[in-house]
Design an enzyme around this catalytic site. Structure first.
Site, PDB file in Angstrom:
ATOM      1  N   HIS A 121      24.819  50.040 -12.345  1.00 19.06           N
ATOM      2  CA  HIS A 121      24.268  49.311 -11.197  1.00 19.06           C
ATOM      3  C   HIS A 121      24.464  47.816 -11.472  1.00 19.06           C
ATOM      4  CE1 HIS A 121      20.952  47.737  -8.672  1.00 19.06           C
ATOM      5  NE2 HIS A 121      20.983  48.884  -8.027  1.00 19.06           N
ATOM      6  N   ASP A 198      19.064  51.945 -19.154  1.00 14.12           N
ATOM      7  CA  ASP A 198      18.561  51.685 -17.807  1.00 14.12           C
ATOM      8  C   ASP A 198      18.074  53.026 -17.254  1.00 14.12           C
ATOM      9  OD1 ASP A 198      18.257  51.504 -15.085  1.00 14.12           O
ATOM     10  OD2 ASP A 198      20.176  50.534 -14.694  1.00 14.12           O
ATOM     11  N   GLN A 201      17.054  55.644 -12.805  1.00 12.31           N
ATOM     12  CA  GLN A 201      17.247  56.975 -12.212  1.00 12.31           C
ATOM     13  C   GLN A 201      16.983  58.074 -13.245  1.00 12.31           C
ATOM     14  OE1 GLN A 201      17.718  57.154  -9.056  1.00 12.31           O
ATOM     15  NE2 GLN A 201      18.437  55.090  -8.583  1.00 12.31           N
ATOM     16  N   LYS A 224      10.550  53.868  -7.934  1.00 10.89           N
ATOM     17  CA  LYS A 224      11.433  55.036  -7.875  1.00 10.89           C
ATOM     18  C   LYS A 224      10.740  56.278  -8.443  1.00 10.89           C
ATOM     19  CE  LYS A 224      15.633  52.249  -8.345  1.00 10.89           C
ATOM     20  NZ  LYS A 224      16.263  52.255  -7.024  1.00 10.89           N
ATOM     21  N   CYS A 362      25.161  49.152  -4.726  1.00 12.03           N
ATOM     22  CA  CYS A 362      25.022  48.169  -5.829  1.00 12.03           C
ATOM     23  C   CYS A 362      25.843  48.565  -7.042  1.00 12.03           C
ATOM     24  CB  CYS A 362      23.551  47.983  -6.228  1.00 12.03           C
ATOM     25  SG  CYS A 362      22.555  47.295  -4.943  1.00 12.03           S
TER      26      CYS A 362
HETATM   27  N1  PLP Z   1      19.602  50.607 -12.221  1.00 15.64           N
HETATM   28  C1  PLP Z   1      19.855  51.701 -11.499  1.00 15.64           C
HETATM   29  C2  PLP Z   1      20.637  52.825 -12.106  1.00 15.64           C
HETATM   30  C3  PLP Z   1      19.379  51.790 -10.187  1.00 15.64           C
HETATM   31  O1  PLP Z   1      19.631  52.885  -9.471  1.00 15.64           O
HETATM   32  C4  PLP Z   1      18.632  50.710  -9.656  1.00 15.64           C
HETATM   33  C5  PLP Z   1      18.163  50.750  -8.263  1.00 15.64           C
HETATM   34  O2  PLP Z   1      18.689  51.447  -7.429  1.00 15.64           O
HETATM   35  C6  PLP Z   1      18.389  49.607 -10.455  1.00 15.64           C
HETATM   36  C7  PLP Z   1      18.889  49.590 -11.731  1.00 15.64           C
HETATM   37  C8  PLP Z   1      17.598  48.438  -9.962  1.00 15.64           C
HETATM   38  O3  PLP Z   1      16.278  48.804  -9.742  1.00 15.64           O
HETATM   39  P1  PLP Z   1      15.246  47.787  -9.082  1.00 15.64           P
HETATM   40  O4  PLP Z   1      15.891  47.294  -7.827  1.00 15.64           O
HETATM   41  O5  PLP Z   1      14.031  48.604  -8.839  1.00 15.64           O
HETATM   42  O6  PLP Z   1      15.013  46.696 -10.054  1.00 15.64           O
END
Ligand code: PLP
Length: 405
Positions: A121, A198, A201, A224, A362
């Site tokens: 992401h 990270d 998910q 999430k 993203c």
């Molecule tokens: N990393 C992953 C794999 C994600 O799917 C997301 C959000 O969709 C993020 C990071 C960023 O999360 P946040 O916008 O809650 O900070």
């Protein structure tokens, strides 16, 4: 799991959209909230609201207990050794930025390398790129295979004496691939390299034990995992956090302030400048309790069933490309239909009450790797049903009828 009963816990799911029952398949973007979480927010403001840590008065003590109780809840949820290792942030993005900034300041210099992967992401790419321009570090990228898994041989070959950190997704938000983080951590540690995972998910779908994993940093977002927006977690090993400088300056994070010299608070407060989102943390506690009461393994089994069911039905339509065909996959299906733009499908699904995600999700470098501008993504949560999967497939067929006409 009794899904009918569970659905009653989520008020938003009762809604109709364009006179059709809402089918919410955008759970990887954010999950809906159970009433216990919504009530926790309302109750906190109605009964105990006061700033935390600073007050000797009754309400401040109650809200501090709620907030610090939330920290203990997260510690237990991740099986961290101590609450010193649990830092509250605004979410995954802020957690990664905190590590990039603070770990970067303490441990990275020009020429050092950070390894990420092609399926990250943007929030696990751009913070490191900021360090490229600030400190002259270099990003190295693990490629993916045709089925959408990390190329582990290529990963091994990327590691050099310059590698100072490996930062990878637990689960891809596009491909659904569950990455072999145990193996990545073991390879990294045998080269004395720390690993950030990270878990945006990951944590909502997979039981995480940070001690068993021996992971150095694990981050996730509350929203999430059925908690409110604006609150998230950075787990970091105490030995790293201790050596890292503060991320932001302000109240709460200090020991003593004079104009000549300021000392910093102990962990975890050193990294929590300013008034924290204590109401968010109190509500996140309820969300984590909710998930644990159902059992995260049971949730995963249910979501995998929906994934397999929907994947088969999608494949039967024909002309569909599914991105991410790993045998180790979480409840995310990204796809395209030959000759049709994903936005058109998303809009026609929406008109039939189906909420899916469309676009680059993203993950533009991944889209470039796949040679596509974007995808349609359906992603599942604990309250989704097979009946909803059928509605989604029927609505998709209807949309394709219109678009192919
Ligand atoms: N990393 C992953 C794999 C994600 O799917 C997301 C959000 O969709 C993020 C990071 C960023 O999360 P946040 O916008 O809650 O900070």
């Amino acid at each position: 799991m009794d899904i009918t009963k569970i659905r009653d816990d989520f008020p938003i799911l009762e809604q109709e959209v364009y006179k059709r029952p809402l089918v919410y398949f955008d759970n990887a973007a954010t999950t809906q909230k159970p009433r216990v979480v919504i009530d926790a927010i309302s109750n906190a403001y109605c009964t105990i609201n006061a700033n935390v840590h600073r007050g000797v008065h009754h309400l401040s003590q109650l809200s501090t207990e709620g907030h610090e109780g939330g920290r203990e809840k997260v510690r237990q949820f991740l099986n961290a050794k101590t609450i010193k290792e649990i830092i509250f942030t605004r979410g995954t993005t802020e957690s990664i930025n905190l590590v990039a900034s603070s770990f970067g300041e303490a441990f990275l210099s020009a020429g050092d390398e950070v390894i990420v992967s092609e399926m990250e992401h943007h929030s696990n790419i751009v913070p490191w790129q900021l360090l490229e321009s600030k400190k002259g570090i270099k990003l190295r990228v693990i490629p993916i295979t045709e089925v959408g898994e990390l190329d582990m041989n290529a990963f091994r070959n990327l590691i050099t004496e310059k590698t100072k950190l490996i930062s990878v997704a637990h689960v891809s938000n596009v491909l659904g691939t569950i990455n072999p983080i145990e193996q990545i951590i073991s390879i990294a540690h045998s080269n004395n390299i720390p690993v950030l995972v990270d878990g945006a998910q990951g944590a909502p779908h997979i039981k995480v034990d940070v001690q068993k994993l021996d992971v150095d940093f694990y981050v996730f977002s509350g929203h999430k995992i059925y908690a409110p927006t604006g609150v998230g977690v950075l787990y970091g090993k105490e030995e790293w956090l201790d050596k890292m400088p503060p991320y932001q300056g302000g109240g709460e994070m200090i020991g003593k302030v004079t104009f000549e010299k300021t000392t910093f608070n102990e962990l975890p407060f050193k990294f929590e400048a300013g008034t924290p989102d204590y109401v968010g943390v109190i509500a996140m506690t309820e969300a984590l309790n909710y998930v644990e009461n159902l059992g995260i393994e049971n949730i995963a089994v249910h979501e995998t069933e929906l994934l397999q069911y929907t994947t088969e039905k999608l494949k039967a339509i024909g002309g569909i490309t599914i991105y991410g065909n790993s045998s180790c996959k979480s409840g995310v299906i990204s796809f395209n239909v030959d000759g049709i733009h994903p936005y058109d499908i998303g809009m026609l699904l929406d008109k039939q009450g189906i909420a899916v995600r469309t676009g680059h999700l993203c993950a533009q470098p991944l889209m470039d790797r796949l040679g596509i501008p974007g995808v349609v993504r359906a992603s599942f949560a604990l309250y989704n049903t097979k009946d909803e999967c059928d509605k989604f497939i029927n609505a998709l067929n209807r949309a394709l009828d219109i678009l192919k006409r």
